[in-house]
Design an enzyme around this catalytic site. Structure first.
Site, PDB file in Angstrom:
ATOM      1  N   TYR A 184     -11.570  57.386 -82.512  1.00 52.00           N
ATOM      2  CA  TYR A 184     -10.792  57.743 -81.319  1.00 52.00           C
ATOM      3  C   TYR A 184     -10.758  59.261 -81.245  1.00 52.00           C
ATOM      4  O   TYR A 184     -10.429  59.932 -82.229  1.00 52.00           O
ATOM      5  CB  TYR A 184      -9.360  57.194 -81.403  1.00 52.00           C
ATOM      6  CG  TYR A 184      -8.466  57.760 -80.325  1.00 52.00           C
ATOM      7  CD1 TYR A 184      -8.450  57.217 -79.046  1.00 52.00           C
ATOM      8  CD2 TYR A 184      -7.653  58.863 -80.583  1.00 52.00           C
ATOM      9  CE1 TYR A 184      -7.649  57.758 -78.050  1.00 52.00           C
ATOM     10  CE2 TYR A 184      -6.851  59.406 -79.595  1.00 52.00           C
ATOM     11  CZ  TYR A 184      -6.857  58.851 -78.331  1.00 52.00           C
ATOM     12  OH  TYR A 184      -6.061  59.399 -77.353  1.00 52.00           O
ATOM     13  N   TYR A 200       0.569  54.756 -72.279  1.00 51.56           N
ATOM     14  CA  TYR A 200       0.190  53.523 -72.980  1.00 51.56           C
ATOM     15  C   TYR A 200       1.199  52.393 -72.736  1.00 51.56           C
ATOM     16  O   TYR A 200       1.527  51.633 -73.657  1.00 51.56           O
ATOM     17  CB  TYR A 200       0.068  53.784 -74.488  1.00 51.56           C
ATOM     18  CG  TYR A 200      -0.812  54.946 -74.855  1.00 51.56           C
ATOM     19  CD1 TYR A 200      -2.159  54.975 -74.494  1.00 51.56           C
ATOM     20  CD2 TYR A 200      -0.306  56.021 -75.572  1.00 51.56           C
ATOM     21  CE1 TYR A 200      -2.969  56.043 -74.823  1.00 51.56           C
ATOM     22  CE2 TYR A 200      -1.127  57.095 -75.907  1.00 51.56           C
ATOM     23  CZ  TYR A 200      -2.452  57.101 -75.535  1.00 51.56           C
ATOM     24  OH  TYR A 200      -3.255  58.163 -75.863  1.00 51.56           O
ATOM     25  N   LYS A 230      -2.068  68.705 -82.813  1.00 50.44           N
ATOM     26  CA  LYS A 230      -0.922  67.980 -83.355  1.00 50.44           C
ATOM     27  C   LYS A 230      -0.005  68.845 -84.220  1.00 50.44           C
ATOM     28  O   LYS A 230       0.884  69.491 -83.712  1.00 50.44           O
ATOM     29  CB  LYS A 230      -1.375  66.717 -84.067  1.00 50.44           C
ATOM     30  CG  LYS A 230      -1.902  65.662 -83.079  1.00 50.44           C
ATOM     31  CD  LYS A 230      -1.919  64.290 -83.649  1.00 50.44           C
ATOM     32  CE  LYS A 230      -2.469  63.270 -82.661  1.00 50.44           C
ATOM     33  NZ  LYS A 230      -1.596  62.999 -81.521  1.00 50.44           N
TER      34      LYS A 230
END
Length: 427
Positions: A147, A19, A270
């Protein structure tokens, strides 16, 4: 190679960062160690971590129980393929997940990342209908602000307007994207779409309660109940993407618990290993799993990441789940929520603040616009904290073990930066 030479360009001469526009971005910091809820840089500075390494380090860094489990497993067997074999850590973790997930979410398919877990869920949903002889149900419904990952199939179900994947709009398969049924108008629009198109729709997918990378957008549990009702009435599978929200982040072990809703498929990653190792899981209910049972080998789920169910990662995840069982993690999340609500609320009346919102261990200050992201990030580092705003969102997702004094340093850093207008471009 000396650090100064390595850092001649942002990320060094060879490292390509995520990113990041590598030509114009300032050189990144170099982390040397972590401890508790701190990141220690190579130059000796200590930063209080306000985002828990993209929301993963829920128990803080270097937790001794998780580290010990990984060391033991490393001595026994660092990796073995799951093709034709199983191993104790994968068996134990699949059982532990089935036990702590609600309802009959009992069948666990492992992968290495949240994006891949979602890809597996989409593939699983489409093949579910194919295995049942319904060949036309191949499209996916997702929601505005959502997302779900950066891989090819997951990009196609992210918000096409607000998301980061608009450059690929002409390449990706077209899926259905609708506003979440928060208002009666949106609910009616969703039902019209389902009435018209459910015959070719395999599944709908949503991030329950919080759309994370789409802007930390909250919605009430009643929305999930509506989606469950629509999915049942129109014969569409319901997928909950809990890659971000799973494992206590919203105040319950899984966000779906707050609605009393059980999805057909759930994706997890995660915080699964407590931020220690790469691991993800796609977990299906029994009726979904049963659709893959057949005398025909072609009915099997033909997917198999090389490192799926890696023993080291499974050992870390088992240790992490034990901490949830024996430590007061959800009580700690409630305390964090109270503190962030109290302290971040002070930002509400500052100029350019649009909203302040807190859910569990997620605190958000929404700005009208962040004009100079690099300046704002530098202001946080100068304050001794690690906070990574994006778009127009300043957010905190701290480790659940963070003490009140450290958390207040983070909330104060947010307040001071917003009050000083550190998000503005200098004249």
């Amino acid at each position: 190679m000396e650090v100064t030479r390595l850092m001649a360009r942002p990320g060094g001469n060879h490292l390509w960062l995520p990113y990041t526009q590598m030509q114009i971005t300032a050189p990144p910091l170099t982390a040397a160690r972590t401890t508790g809820t701190k990141i220690i840089l190579e130059d000796g500075r200590h930063l209080d971590d306000g985002v828990a390494s993209w929301w993963t380090a829920c128990h803080g860094y270097n937790h001794p129980d998780i580290a010990a489990a990984v060391r033991r497993q490393l001595d026994d067997m660092p990796h073995i393929m799951l093709g034709g074999m199983v191993h104790r850590p994968a068996l134990a973790l699949s059982e532990a997940l089935a036990t702590c997930l609600p309802g009959d979410l009992d069948h666990v398919f492992f992968s290495e990342s949240g994006s891949v877990a979602v890809e597996v869920a989409l593939k699983m949903a489409i093949q579910y209908w194919l295995n049942r002889g319904q060949t036309g149900k191949t499209r996916i419904l997702s929601f505005t602000g959502g997302y779900h990952g950066d891989t090819q199939a997951t990009m196609a179900i992210c918000d096409p307007e607000e998301g980061m994947h608009h450059l690929f709009s002409g390449v990706l398969p077209r899926q259905y994207v609708q506003p979440l049924p928060v208002t009666s108008e949106d609910e009616a629009a969703l039902e019209r779409l389902l009435q018209q198109s459910s015959d070719n729709m395999a599944a709908m997918i949503v991030e329950p309660l919080v759309q994370g990378a789409g802007g930390m957008i909250f919605h009430p549990p009643s929305v999930l109940k509506k989606l469950r009702d629509f999915a049942d009435r129109y014969n569409v599978l319901l997928i909950f993407d809990e890659v971000f929200t799973g494992f206590g982040r919203t105040g319950t072990m899984f966000a779906c618990e707050q609605a009393g809703v059980i999805p057909d498929i759930i994706t997890l990653s995660k915080a699964l290993t407590g931020g220690t190792m790469a691991l993800a899981a796609t977990v299906a209910r029994r009726h979904v799993f049963d659709a893959f049972l057949s005398d025909d080998p072609k009915a099997a789920l033909m997917h198999g990441p090389t490192f799926m169910g890696n023993p080291l990662a499974c050992a870390a995840a088992c240790a992490s789940l034990e901490l949830f069982r024996h430590q007061p993690r959800l009580a700690q999340v409630r305390k964090i929520a109270e503190i962030m609500q109290r302290e971040l609320e002070k930002c509400r009346d500052l100029p350019n603040v649009r909203d302040v919102r807190v859910m569990g261990a997620i605190g958000v200050v929404e700005i009208a616009a962040i004009e100079d992201m690099n300046r704002l990030k530098a202001a946080f580092i100068a304050s001794g904290v690690w906070i990574r705003p994006f778009r127009n969102i300043i957010y905190l997702t701290p480790a659940f073990t963070m003490d009140e004094a450290t958390l207040c340093r983070l909330t104060s850093a947010v307040y001071d930066a917003v009050q000083a207008g550190a998000f503005r471009k200098l004249p």
